[in-house]
Design an enzyme around this catalytic site. Structure first.
Site, PDB file in Angstrom:
ATOM      1  N   GLY A 148       5.791 -28.759 -48.806  1.00  0.00           N
ATOM      2  CA  GLY A 148       6.743 -27.882 -48.111  1.00  0.00           C
ATOM      3  C   GLY A 148       6.444 -26.577 -48.405  1.00  0.00           C
ATOM      4  O   GLY A 148       5.244 -26.188 -48.274  1.00  0.00           O
ATOM      5  N   LEU A 149       7.606 -25.759 -48.434  1.00  0.00           N
ATOM      6  CA  LEU A 149       7.448 -24.261 -48.498  1.00  0.00           C
ATOM      7  C   LEU A 149       6.553 -23.791 -47.321  1.00  0.00           C
ATOM      8  O   LEU A 149       5.897 -22.854 -47.620  1.00  0.00           O
ATOM      9  CB  LEU A 149       6.791 -23.868 -49.862  1.00  0.00           C
ATOM     10  CG  LEU A 149       7.727 -23.740 -51.059  1.00  0.00           C
ATOM     11  CD1 LEU A 149       7.035 -23.581 -52.452  1.00  0.00           C
ATOM     12  CD2 LEU A 149       8.919 -23.221 -50.820  1.00  0.00           C
ATOM     13  N   CYS A 150       6.787 -24.357 -46.112  1.00  0.00           N
ATOM     14  CA  CYS A 150       5.942 -23.679 -45.193  1.00  0.00           C
ATOM     15  C   CYS A 150       7.263 -23.194 -43.913  1.00  0.00           C
ATOM     16  O   CYS A 150       6.799 -23.553 -42.712  1.00  0.00           O
ATOM     17  CB  CYS A 150       4.974 -24.554 -44.664  1.00  0.00           C
ATOM     18  SG  CYS A 150       5.267 -26.009 -44.564  1.00  0.00           S
ATOM     19  N   GLY A 151       8.377 -22.689 -44.112  1.00  0.00           N
ATOM     20  CA  GLY A 151       9.226 -22.561 -43.148  1.00  0.00           C
ATOM     21  C   GLY A 151       9.603 -23.702 -42.315  1.00  0.00           C
ATOM     22  O   GLY A 151       9.743 -24.961 -43.057  1.00  0.00           O
ATOM     23  N   PHE A 167       7.880 -25.726 -40.365  1.00  0.00           N
ATOM     24  CA  PHE A 167       6.888 -26.249 -39.754  1.00  0.00           C
ATOM     25  C   PHE A 167       7.126 -27.813 -39.791  1.00  0.00           C
ATOM     26  O   PHE A 167       7.154 -28.416 -38.665  1.00  0.00           O
ATOM     27  CB  PHE A 167       5.581 -26.046 -40.545  1.00  0.00           C
ATOM     28  CG  PHE A 167       4.438 -26.821 -40.386  1.00  0.00           C
ATOM     29  CD1 PHE A 167       4.005 -26.553 -39.303  1.00  0.00           C
ATOM     30  CD2 PHE A 167       4.245 -27.957 -41.051  1.00  0.00           C
ATOM     31  CE1 PHE A 167       2.824 -27.402 -38.804  1.00  0.00           C
ATOM     32  CE2 PHE A 167       2.913 -28.776 -40.633  1.00  0.00           C
ATOM     33  CZ  PHE A 167       2.272 -28.445 -39.753  1.00  0.00           C
TER      34      PHE A 167
END
Lengths: 136, 369
Positions: free
Chosen positions: B133-136, B138
């Site tokens: 995670g931590l990719c907006g 996406f």
């Protein structure tokens, strides 16, 4: 005349240098290619590729693809290629056993297709190791 | 002393009520350009000075982490780009060969299993998501796209199955047992031919055994570092002509479907935006075919399928990293701003406290006289 061999996989260039002779497993049997071979295009089966350098043979396991020979330039396009010396014998043997077991267990058309492919790949890798051992 | 300490507390609290106004004004300022959820987290600055200091420290730490993640993602993007470059000789030669063989075959009626167009009853969707995670947005974007496509297929009365690639997609689909999933596959840090092969094997056997009649690949197309689009790409049947319609002539492709084209003039076959102009002149005209041309095409098309999937995996990874990069850079920006606001409040509060103490001392001194 020198013969140049280029083995390409989607990831990298596995081999790109001069060779004396190669033996290629095609869909219609093995063919040997020497310098000044007539230009041909052929499908490459899952099988081993033997390469002769000056006085030694190198084997490589090819996972199916395509080859083109023309004006002393061989281009082999395959999904995956491994040198016999780079394969771990134990691991390859295990994979072969697993693949054989899977084929016996396979039910239905689809599983059989998958299992057969896996078995052929595994067998080729083991063959490549054995061929390497015999030569060296 | 005891007596004087009491009003000092009252004083500081009355003074701090004045400094209360400023954070509200500040947050009102930030919420106009930032997200409102954050402003709500800024408003309750009721904490005392030490708590404020702790918060500033924690924001500082978070900022460091997000900054580091951003840099790591940037470095990885470069590696992903290198992987694409490494695969280029292969795909270029493949395109060149396919092009010339297709030319030679254009007069013949080819019948290759992978190009066989059947009436579509069941569609397999290969959904490529990220592992982390931590990719907006996406992962959400691609999953939303998949959901939309599933709904479309349902409306068309078609059966479907999902092949999920990547941990995020896997956990999403395991949580929703009503979506039939054929296989869960894990993505890896850097996609190699092996992963592509695993996916290719799966869709290959699905298609050849006639379990499904069409395979679609859903992945995130990498446009630039700040832009990436979730797209649907038809993998199978491979069409030597370009358009994919089923036997009844009805097109079930998604509107924005990108099609596999073998017959373009410049020899550009790949998904690449930078046009690959390969020279086809060195291809000898007196070339013999060792096997039937159909058999050769049969050997080439799985290769093409594979490189297509690999390309999709690489693009998806590049988009994920790019998305993470921009998400982390905006997170860093937010942290910087939050830190600024908090330290402003902190400084005001501290000033107020000092002022209060001085007032107390002066008042105390005056009372003594």
């Amino acid at each position: 005349m020198t013969l140049n061999l280029c083995v390409l996989t989607p990831n990298r260039i596995v081999w790109d240098s001069e060779v004396k002779e190669i033996i290629l497993s095609t869909n219609s049997g093995q063919i040997g290619v020497l310098p000044n071979h007539a230009p041909i295009a052929t499908a490459v089966d899952i099988g081993i590729l033997r390469i002769r350098l000056t006085d030694q043979w190198v084997t490589m396991a090819l996972m199916g693809g395509f080859a083109r020979v023309g004006s002393n330039e061989i281009t082999v396009l395959v999904n995956d290629a491994e040198r016999g010396s780079d394969i771990d014998p134990q691991e390859a043997q295990q994979t072969l056993e697993i693949a054989e077991a899977n084929l016996r267990k396979a039910e239905g058309k689809r599983q059989t297709i998958e299992a057969n492919l896996a078995l052929r790949r595994a067998r080729t890798r083991v063959e490549a190791i054995n061929a390497n051992a015999v030569i060296s | 002393m005891l007596v004087s300490s009491k009003p000092s507390l009252a004083d500081s609290s009355s003074l701090s009520s004045r400094s209360f106004i400023s954070p509200v004004q500040l947050t009102g300022h930030t919420s106009s350009k930032g997200n409102p959820s954050r402003s709500s987290s800024v408003t309750p600055i009721h904490c005392n000075l030490r708590e404020l200091r702790e918060r500033i420290d924690s924001v500082k730490n978070t900022q460091k982490i997000t900054e580091a993640m951003k840099l790591v993602a940037a470095a990885k993007v470069r590696r992903a780009q290198e992987a694409v470059v490494n695969g280029r000789p292969f795909s270029e030669t493949l395109v060149e060969v396919l092009y010339s063989i297709n030319e030679q075959l254009s007069t013949e009626d080819v019948d290759v299993p992978l190009t066989k167009v059947r009436p579509v009853k069941k569609v397999a969707l290969v959904v490529v998501t990220g592992d982390r995670g931590l990719c907006g947005g996406f992962n959400n974007n691609i999953i939303k796209k998949a959901e939309k496509r599933i709904a479309e297929l349902k409306n068309l009365g078609l059966d479907y199955t999902v092949v999920s690639v990547g941990k995020k997609g896997n956990s999403y689909f395991t949580r929703r047992p009503y979506i039939p999933v054929d296989k869960f596959l894990d993505g890896t840090a850097l996609p190699t031919a092996k992963e592509a092969q695993a996916i290719a094997d799966d869709v290959f056997s699905l298609f050849i055994s006639e379990e499904v009649d069409k395979v679609e690949l859903l992945y995130t197309k990498f446009v630039s570092l700040v832009k990436s689009d979730p797209v649907i790409h038809t993998l199978l049947p491979l069409s030597p002509k370009g358009e994919i319609c089923d036997i009844n002539g009805t097109c079930v492709d998604a509107a924005e479907d990108e099609l596999f084209r073998l017959t373009t003039k410049e020899g550009k076959l790949t998904v690449e935006r930078d046009v690959v102009r390969t020279e086809t002149v060195d291809f000898s005209p007196i070339l013999q075919f060792e096997q039937d041309p159909v058999q050769i095409l049969d050997a080439l098309l799985p290769l093409y399928l594979n490189s297509q999937i690999l390309r999709a995996l690489q693009e998806s990874l590049a988009s994920e990293l790019a998305a993470r990069m921009s998400a982390m850079s905006s997170a860093t920006d937010n942290a910087v701003e939050l830190k600024k606001n908090l330290s402003m409040v902190y400084n005001r509060r501290r000033q107020a406290k000092i002022t209060g103490e001085i007032l107390e001392i002066v008042a105390g001194a005056e009372a003594l006289i």
